[in-house]
Design an enzyme around this catalytic site. Structure first.
Site, PDB file in Angstrom:
ATOM      1  N   LYS A 153       0.862  -1.188   0.000  1.00  0.00           N
ATOM      2  CA  LYS A 153       0.000   0.000   0.000  1.00  0.00           C
ATOM      3  C   LYS A 153       0.890   1.227   0.000  1.00  0.00           C
ATOM      4  O   LYS A 153       2.048   1.168   0.417  1.00  0.00           O
ATOM      5  CB  LYS A 153      -0.901   0.013   1.243  1.00  0.00           C
ATOM      6  N   ASP A 173      -6.888   4.443  -4.873  1.00  0.00           N
ATOM      7  CA  ASP A 173      -7.602   4.291  -3.603  1.00  0.00           C
ATOM      8  C   ASP A 173      -8.272   5.639  -3.347  1.00  0.00           C
ATOM      9  O   ASP A 173      -8.473   6.412  -4.298  1.00  0.00           O
ATOM     10  CB  ASP A 173      -6.626   3.892  -2.478  1.00  0.00           C
TER      11      ASP A 173
END
Length: 453
Positions: free
Chosen positions: A128, A168
């Site tokens: 991430k 995201d």
């Protein structure tokens, strides 16, 4: 040392080594404690020190991002990429641009991504990244300059067989385009190193819709297991980004009735059902507050955040059959769970990452509310990202229907894996435990196979 004592020791070490990273600690606590049945059955994981290795990222990258605003002033943000685990494939996980982003948030998201990716059955590891940059209120040129500055460091650490980021919160089609353009300029390579690309330069049909569609497919499978269906169900949805919008869209296709959406400023309740076209126009085209929705639809009710009852999210105060938290972490707390139970909610299905607090999850379980955990229920997005990677590698383009069929089957497989694993370990129907054990076992076994790396 008992399994429980071993887990407690690992969690204490996290707190010592990663102080102030509460979201990461929360995610690790949930996963590790659910592994007790597996750890008691198979001592290989203890012998190979898997827990200690799993909670430490393989690589953590923190960098400065300097960019020039429209006034010619240099601005500075922090950039992150946490490459958590590559035991089953190259790193894969989104980039989040939001002022709340910090190392703890990125580590929590990356840790969750390990197991989510494993559950898809596809060969992708967990990672991430992101920045505390806030795209809201910025011009297109400012966002472009930031993305270019961000990629000028990130490009050194990614690649189509190394690490493939995606979008995201705060990173949509516009940001992906700017990031990819800078990567291509810096490397001279046109390759599938970022997913979520536009269709005319390597993107996949249904990628934008995938997380929302996937979470509805997961809910469909949960209900089917108990001889129920989505048709006619009143659904409350939080959020108004891609996940929420396309959860709402797919719910209509399943003949359910989604009646809410929300953003950082307030909540819309539309008793007759959210108008998807209006929602898309407000959020995807005009980038407005949801207050604009109430002006277009005067029969809807807009409640600003300042009018929320203390300690509650307005969305969960509205009676529903199924709740879809699709906004952000820890948005559904114990008090919200109590209201949902009192109002007769039968299923909470997570579209966001860890949106339900541990106390709320436990209360829902105690009161026999079905629960679809995010690492399983929202895995459709990353699964379709991998499908985009497959199309890039083979230089093919699949139709929307082809991708959607594959997505629906993947979500069915994820549900079956989580449910069957819960049954295997004596907690049939506990999809949190089933998903955690299934994802962990695939990754941990791969780590053992590959030795001390």
């Amino acid at each position: 040392m008992s399994v429980q004592s071993h887990i407690d020791k690992v969690l204490r070490n996290i707190q010592i080594c990663s102080p102030g990273q509460e979201e990461f600690y929360q995610a690790a606590h949930e996963v590790l404690h659910s592994l007790v049945p597996l750890m008691e059955e198979d001592n290989r994981y203890d012998f190979h020190n898997i827990l200690e290795r799993l909670v430490v990222p393989e690589r953590t990258i923190i960098f400065r991002v300097c960019w020039i605003d429209d006034n010619g002033k240099v601005q500075t943000n922090l950039g992150y990429r946490v490459q958590f685990n590559s035991a089953i494939g190259q790193y894969k996980g989104g980039l989040r641009f939001h002022p709340t982003v910090n190392l703890g948030i990125i580590k929590f998201l990356g840790f969750e991504q390990i197991f989510k990716n494993a559950l898809t059955g596809l060969q992708i590891g967990g990672a991430k990244g992101g920045s505390n940059f806030d795209p809201k209120g910025k011009s297109d040129n400012e966002i472009m300059r930031f993305c270019q500055a961000f990629m000028s460091e990130l490009f050194k650490h990614i690649g189509k067989t190394r690490d493939v980021p995606a979008g995201d919160i705060g990173v949509g089609a516009r940001e992906i385009g700017y990031l990819f353009g800078e990567y291509k300029k810096l490397t001279g390579h046109f390759e599938g190193v970022i997913t979520g690309k536009a269709l005319n330069w390597g993107g996949s049909c249904a990628r934008k819709e995938a997380t929302g569609y996937g979470t509805v497919y997961f809910a469909e499978n949960i209900l089917a297991k108990y001889d129920d269906a989505l048709k006619g169900k009143i659904c409350t949805v939080s959020g108004s980004g891609n996940v929420a919008i396309y959860t709402i869209e797919k719910l209509y296709e399943m003949e359910a009735i989604p009646v809410t959406c929300s953003d950082s400023k307030g909540t819309i309740y539309h008793k007759t059902g959210i108008d998807v076209n209006s929602l898309k126009a407000i959020k995807e085209i005009n980038h407005q507050s949801l207050e604009a929705y109430s002006q277009v639809h005067p029969d809807s009710i807009y409640t600003p955040v300042s009018h929320y009852s203390e300690g509650h999210h307005q969305t969960w105060s509205i009676p529903c059959d199924i709740a879809f938290p699709c906004a952000t972490q820890n948005e559904l707390n114990l008090e919200d769970a109590k209201i949902l139970v009192a109002n007769g909610c039968i299923l909470v299905n997570e579209g966001a990452n860890m949106p339900t607090t541990p106390e709320a999850v436990e209360y829902l379980k105690t009161n026999n509310v079905l629960f679809g955990p995010g690492k399983a229920a929202n895995a459709g997005g990353v699964a379709t990202s991998q499908l985009e990677m497959s199309q890039n590698a083979s230089m093919e383009n699949w139709t929307f229907d082809e991708v959607d069929i594959k997505l629906r089957q993947i979500m069915r497989n994820i549900f079956d894996t989580a449910y069957d694993t819960s049954k295997e370990f004596g907690v049939e129907g506990d999809l949190v435990t089933g998903a955690n054990i299934a994802g962990f076992r695939k990754v941990a076994d791969s780590m053992i196979d590959q030795g001390a790396v």
